[in-house]
Write a protein that holds these residues in place. Structure first.
Motif, mmCIF file in Angstrom:
data_model
loop_
_atom_site.group_PDB
_atom_site.id
_atom_site.type_symbol
_atom_site.label_atom_id
_atom_site.label_comp_id
_atom_site.label_asym_id
_atom_site.label_seq_id
_atom_site.Cartn_x
_atom_site.Cartn_y
_atom_site.Cartn_z
ATOM 1 N N VAL A 12 0.814 -1.207 0.000
ATOM 2 C CA VAL A 12 0.000 0.000 0.000
ATOM 3 C C VAL A 12 0.855 1.268 0.000
ATOM 4 C CG1 VAL A 12 -1.485 1.352 1.502
ATOM 5 C CG2 VAL A 12 -2.109 -0.967 0.912
ATOM 6 N N MET A 13 1.905 1.248 0.839
ATOM 7 C CA MET A 13 2.727 2.449 0.992
ATOM 8 C C MET A 13 3.271 2.985 -0.343
ATOM 9 S SD MET A 13 3.088 4.282 3.467
ATOM 10 C CE MET A 13 4.047 5.285 4.518
ATOM 11 N N LYS A 15 2.076 2.754 -3.254
ATOM 12 C CA LYS A 15 0.985 3.363 -4.018
ATOM 13 C C LYS A 15 0.704 4.772 -3.504
ATOM 14 C CE LYS A 15 -1.417 -0.777 -5.475
ATOM 15 N NZ LYS A 15 -2.515 -1.700 -5.210
ATOM 16 N N ILE A 16 0.681 4.890 -2.170
ATOM 17 C CA ILE A 16 0.395 6.204 -1.592
ATOM 18 C C ILE A 16 1.496 7.187 -1.945
ATOM 19 C CG2 ILE A 16 0.113 7.462 0.578
ATOM 20 C CD1 ILE A 16 -1.115 4.897 1.734
ATOM 21 N N ARG A 19 1.554 8.447 -5.331
ATOM 22 C CA ARG A 19 0.513 9.435 -5.570
ATOM 23 C C ARG A 19 0.851 10.817 -5.009
ATOM 24 N NH1 ARG A 19 -4.683 8.773 -7.238
ATOM 25 N NH2 ARG A 19 -4.563 7.512 -9.094
ATOM 26 N N PRO A 110 0.745 12.388 5.085
ATOM 27 C CA PRO A 110 1.288 12.528 3.730
ATOM 28 C C PRO A 110 1.898 13.903 3.463
ATOM 29 C CG PRO A 110 -0.829 11.419 3.647
ATOM 30 C CD PRO A 110 -0.618 11.827 5.074
ATOM 31 N N MET B 70 -7.441 6.048 -3.466
ATOM 32 C CA MET B 70 -6.478 7.056 -3.922
ATOM 33 C C MET B 70 -7.199 8.258 -4.509
ATOM 34 S SD MET B 70 -3.486 6.297 -3.308
ATOM 35 C CE MET B 70 -2.708 4.797 -2.815
ATOM 36 N N ARG B 112 -9.181 -3.018 4.190
ATOM 37 C CA ARG B 112 -8.260 -2.186 3.420
ATOM 38 C C ARG B 112 -8.172 -0.788 4.027
ATOM 39 N NH1 ARG B 112 -4.305 -4.337 0.561
ATOM 40 N NH2 ARG B 112 -3.769 -3.175 -1.297
ATOM 41 N N TYR B 116 -4.859 1.051 5.312
ATOM 42 C CA TYR B 116 -4.440 2.394 4.928
ATOM 43 C C TYR B 116 -4.211 3.268 6.153
ATOM 44 C CZ TYR B 116 -4.792 2.222 -0.133
ATOM 45 O OH TYR B 116 -4.542 1.959 -1.442
ATOM 46 N N ASN B 119 -1.002 3.147 7.669
ATOM 47 C CA ASN B 119 0.069 3.785 6.922
ATOM 48 C C ASN B 119 -0.014 5.306 6.887
ATOM 49 O OD1 ASN B 119 1.883 1.710 5.656
ATOM 50 N ND2 ASN B 119 -0.085 0.891 5.072
#
Lengths: 125, 383, 494
Positions: A12-13, A15-16, A19, A110, B70, B112, B116, B119
């Protein structure tokens, strides 16, 4: 334009991060474990502007990659940010002993990561 | 065909009828064994099929979920910056393409979202929580909380804790007194994280020990919850009759560097329980309370071995340099290897003040003691 | 007359054995299901950043492992855990094992304060890395002690933490092994503290005796790595062994761990924590005297002595097993090595029974004296002997025409199908724990072994076990003097 190597075994990381650090301003190269990271570093002759790495990964951990990056001879050492979910006092100390530039604990904010990346890239310009 | 089969059955029946007991038992067990084997195969096939189905669903769904999260949440330029993330009205339409009318679809999305949130935090984390609420994903956990099975309840509490979902005290408190240990532990964690009034209330009433694992979980919850009012832990250190609560509170005092609780910890030096005393000494060392040093040195001779080691370690951590002679004496004259090593380490940690003593010791000691000293001075050796 | 007694004995014996297996299957099923219930909400990664995480010393002896040592050590160093060290004991290798370690990990010799609490062959040198990235690694260079036990003991002496994981340098460990195996130590629900005791005349304090159950060891399932894809010490793809002999062993391992040890763990009567992978409480292991370097079954020996120590001092203990596979080991690929291994195991078992005979059927030693050792004597040790005798008597009866063939066939069929059932159940519990193997074909390829085992694999095991007992009997005469043990450590009052 900054070329970034992201080393992370979670799916996942990357992908983030891909982005929030979008092209064309950034080019994010992803390695999913320590071995691949070292291969990529060597194949590209350490031509990265920044390395973002996790700590616990198969083959080689983040500290090893950090020490490889920092011991590689260059006029300006590549800045390294550790992003990890493991971050007790010992590990943070170990990271700074090895010369890490920033230590972020998951979960990250982020926007904060973007600012830190920008700052490190600016510093090395 | 039919006749032969019934013939065989007839044969078996007649054999069974005339057979001695042992053979009868054997025949029964043959039937049991065959059925159990067949059953085991069916169970294996079923579990493999379920796994395969789950894998296939994940392979199909996860890319979609990731794409949606996203585009709509993490990197959505349309999300207003001037509204609090929990108040933003999210555009839920794109999520219609997920099979959220099915339970597995909702479960997968919830999992999911939690992944997320492990993270990312901050605005993105709050938005993810907002999405979870607006899509009514909490309904499933709500239902699980009412399940008959304790493990389902624990799963639900765990989900609420991870998602920061407020639950009414009346719902949690009965669970915190459940007869099932693991449910109790989960309820306590949820209570600390989610209760609006007095999150630490259960410290007063808990009678069973907080196991080390419970403490690991609680520690994480307490130290990562940002909007929690930290009470003065001296209250439990002084009054709790539950040893594990006292010892856990000392760890929290160290974490928050809560100097107001130090007198309560110092009181524990008179406690008759060795383990608690050792933990109190350790906590004082970590808090670097230089005023207790004399007290510790005074106590030293009457303590059992592991409390003595704790004292030496504490002197190393406090680093006031006032008791180097004591440490030197222990290092040179103690008979126990671990004591000498702890003393040497404490001397080395006092390095700035103990420079002369270290030089002197390096020059005069020999054999094992010299080895211990060198071991402790070597920066390559961590432990 | 004797014939009738023997017949009845065999009947009762056989029935008891079948009953025990059925019970184990039931208990292990309860254990596996409980484990599965817990897994959705047990977050092992909590241990990765908690200051409350206990430290673990990983101990791995190496003897002439030059070819693979680097990737294997690297694999140990990248275990997912925070507070741990990796201690590699170079047990007097005659190849370049040590030099390779020194070169690869930038190591230098250091002065190390070594406390020889367990006597071993002399240790020569200690090495630490100059690179902070490898600061978890400690290499000990030691004179060869001709046994893994001796090398492990040196590692225990040098270990810095309260727990140690004993493994082999060529074992492939799952990354989360340490977190998962330390979990039973932290989550022992029988942990009650009760204060008992009088003030000590020496210091005036009450020495508190904790009336809590202390977990002294934990273990996990081992599997055979022979046909799996392994890349530089990292498991890439799990496969059952393609060749028959290792595949039988995989089946046997799964049965022994998932059904056997998991089942025994439920009543706290685990007989043995495998030498390939076991996490131990260091204090108890040292007090029990460490590994016995003369034993042929040093892993079972240390567990028995640790339990004995706890019982001698009236301390409650537990040994816990987890059903997930955490370790892959290379199984003997051919008959020669296999026979050597099994003969050794047979000999080891015979030795354990004789050395610890004073614990046998001794009610003072609770589960250890009344369950673990009697089970091992009656059903592990005696089984091959009784089976062999049974076979001989059946042949004799057949030759003299005394067999009632229809009944004999039913009995044989029963025993055969029962054994197939037990093995299949074990493989089923294993699949429920986690779907190892990618394809269902691979799973059924393994279950096939349950049908072949009684004809091919089982006779081999029986034969090698008997050979082991024979060697034990002969060996006893020649080396009686060396069989003296130090026994349990002297008792301490608290």
């Amino acid at each position: 334009m900054g070329k970034i190597l992201l080393v992370e075994d979670d799916e996942v990381m990357p992908k983030i991060i891909a982005r929030i650090l979008p092209p064309p301003e950034y080019e994010v190269d992803i390695a999913v474990n320590g071995k691949e990271a070292i291969q990529k570093l060597e194949a590209n002759h350490y031509q990265y502007d920044l390395v973002i790495t996790d700590i616990m990964m198969p083959y080689a951990n983040g500290f090893e990659i950090l020490s490889k990056v920092k011991s590689h001879e260059r006029e300006k050492p590549i800045p390294v940010i550790i992003v990890s979910n493991a971050g007790n006092e010992d590990m943070i100390m170990e990271g700074f002993k090895l010369g890490v530039d920033d230590f972020l604990k998951k979960p990250i904010i982020p926007a904060e990561l973007v600012i830190r990346v920008k700052r490190l890239l600016m510093r090395n310009k | 065909m039919e006749t032969t089969l019934s013939d065989i059955l007839q044969d078996i029946r007649s054999i069974y009828y005339y057979a001695p007991l042992a053979i009868k038992v054997a025949i029964i067990f043959i039937i049991v064994a065959v059925s159990a084997t067949v059953l085991a195969y069916l169970v294996m096939l079923r579990s493999r099929y379920r796994n395969y189905r789950q894998q296939r669903r994940m392979a199909r769904m996860l890319p979609k979920i990731d794409e949606l999260l996203m585009n709509e949440i993490i990197a959505n330029p349309n999300i207003p910056h001037d509204v609090a993330p929990s108040k933003v009205a999210l555009d839920l339409e794109p999520f219609d393409e997920l099979p959220l009318h099915k339970r597995w679809g909702r479960e997968m999305l919830t999992e999911r979202i939690i992944h997320y949130r492990n993270n990312v935090s901050g605005t993105a984390g709050d938005l993810l929580r907002n999405l979870y609420l607006q899509l009514d994903l909490d309904k499933d956990a709500m239902r699980k909380l009412k399940s008959r099975h304790w493990n389902k309840k624990v799963e639900a509490l765990n989900e609420f804790t991870l998602m920061d979902m407020p639950i009414a005290d009346v719902t949690i408190l009965p669970l915190a007194n459940s007869r099932n240990r693991e449910l109790r532990a989960a309820a306590r964690q949820a209570y600390i994280k989610l209760s609006k009034n007095e999150p630490f209330k259960f410290f007063d009433s808990v009678t069973d020990p907080l196991l080390p694992w419970d403490q690991v979980e609680l520690y994480r919850i307490i130290t990562t919850t940002t909007d929690i009012a930290i009470p003065n832990f001296a209250r439990w250190i002084t009054y709790s009759s539950n040893k594990s609560v006292v010892s856990f509170c000392m760890k929290l005092v160290v974490h928050y560097n809560q100097l107001a609780a130090v007198p309560a910890i110092i009181k524990l030096l008179e406690n008759r329980d060795h383990t608690l005393r050792a933990e109190a000494i350790e906590a004082l060392g970590r808090l670097k309370i230089a005023e207790v040093e004399d007290r510790l040195v005074h106590l030293y001779t009457s303590q059992p071995l592991f409390c003595q080691i704790a004292i030496l370690k504490a002197l190393g951590r406090i680093r006031s340099g006032r008791h180097i002679d004591f440490l030197r004496n222990e290092f040179l004259h103690s008979t126990d290897f671990d004591l000498r090593k702890a003393a040497a380490r404490a001397i080395v940690k006092n390095e700035i003040m103990a420079r002369e003593v270290i030089d002197e010791l390096l020059a005069t000691t020999t054999g094992e003691n010299l080895l211990i000293l060198k071991h402790c001075m070597n920066p390559l050796i961590k432990y | 007359m004797i014939g009738i007694i023997f017949e009845n004995f065999v009947f009762v014996y056989g029935l008891a054995m079948l009953l025990i297996y059925a019970l184990l299957a039931l208990m292990s099923n309860i254990g596996v299901r409980l484990f599965k219930k817990r897994s959705p909400y047990t977050d092992y990664s909590l241990l990765l950043d908690s200051p409350l995480t206990p430290g673990i010393s990983v101990i791995a002896p190496a003897y002439n492992e030059g070819v693979t040592i680097i990737s294997n050590v690297r694999s140990l160093l990248t275990l997912n855990y925070t507070r741990f060290e990796v201690i590699i004991i170079n047990d007097g290798s005659t190849d370049d094992t040590l030099q390779k370690l020194i070169d690869e990990f930038e190591m230098v010799e250091v002065d190390f304060a070594y406390n020889e609490r367990i006597i071993t062959r002399p240790v020569r040198k200690f090495f630490k890395s100059t690179n902070t990235a490898y600061d978890k690694l400690l290499v000990i260079d030691k004179v060869n002690g001709k046994s893994k036990a001796d090398a492990s003991n040196a590692g225990i002496n040098a270990a810095a933490f309260d727990y140690f994981l004993c493994t082999d340098v060529d074992c492939i460990l799952e990354k989360d092994t340490l977190s998962r195996m330390i979990h039973p130590f932290l989550n022992e629900y029988q942990n009650k503290t009760k204060e008992v005791g009088d003030p000590c005349p020496e210091c005036g304090y009450v020495h508190i005796v904790e009336d809590s159950t202390r977990v002294i060891a934990s273990g996990a399932t081992l599997r055979i790595a022979n046909s799996s894809e392994v890349d530089e010490g990292v498991m890439v793809r799990v496969r059952p062994p393609s060749r028959f002999l290792p595949r039988f062993q995989e089946m046997e391992y799964i049965r022994a761990y998932v059904l056997g040890k998991m089942g025994w763990s439920m009543i706290n009567a685990v007989p043995n924590v495998s030498g390939g992978l076991g996490l131990f409480d260091k204090e108890i292991a040292i007090k029990a005297g460490g590994y016995d370097h003369q034993s042929f079954a040093e892993d079972m020996d240390i567990v028995t002595r640790m339990c004995g120590y706890m019982l001698d001092n009236n301390l409650k203990y537990a040994i816990r097993y987890i059903p997930t596979t955490q370790c892959w080991t290379e199984g003997p690929p051919n008959m020669k090595i296999f026979s050597r291994q099994r003969t050794r195991w047979g000999r080891g078992l015979a030795e354990i029974i004789t050395i610890h005979r004073h614990l046998l059927f001794n009610p003072r030693y609770k589960q250890l004296g009344l369950v673990v050792l009697p089970y091992n004597l009656l059903f592990e040790f005696l089984a091959p002997i009784i089976e062999a005798l049974g076979l001989i008597s059946i042949i004799w009866l057949a030759l003299t025409g005394q067999i009632n063939w229809p009944y004999a066939r039913i009995l044989l069929l029963f025993v055969y199908l029962y054994s197939v059932m037990i093995t299949t159940l074990a493989l089923c519990w294993d699949q429920l724990t986690y779907p190892y193997y990618k394809t269902t074909r691979e799973v059924f390829g393994l279950t096939l072994m349950a049908f072949l085992e009684p004809f091919i694999y089982h006779p081999l095991i029986v034969f090698f076990a008997l050979r082991g007992y024979w060697f034990f009997l002969i060996g006893k005469k020649t080396s009686w003097g060396n069989m003296q043990r130090q026994g349990f450590a002297p008792k301490k009052p608290n």
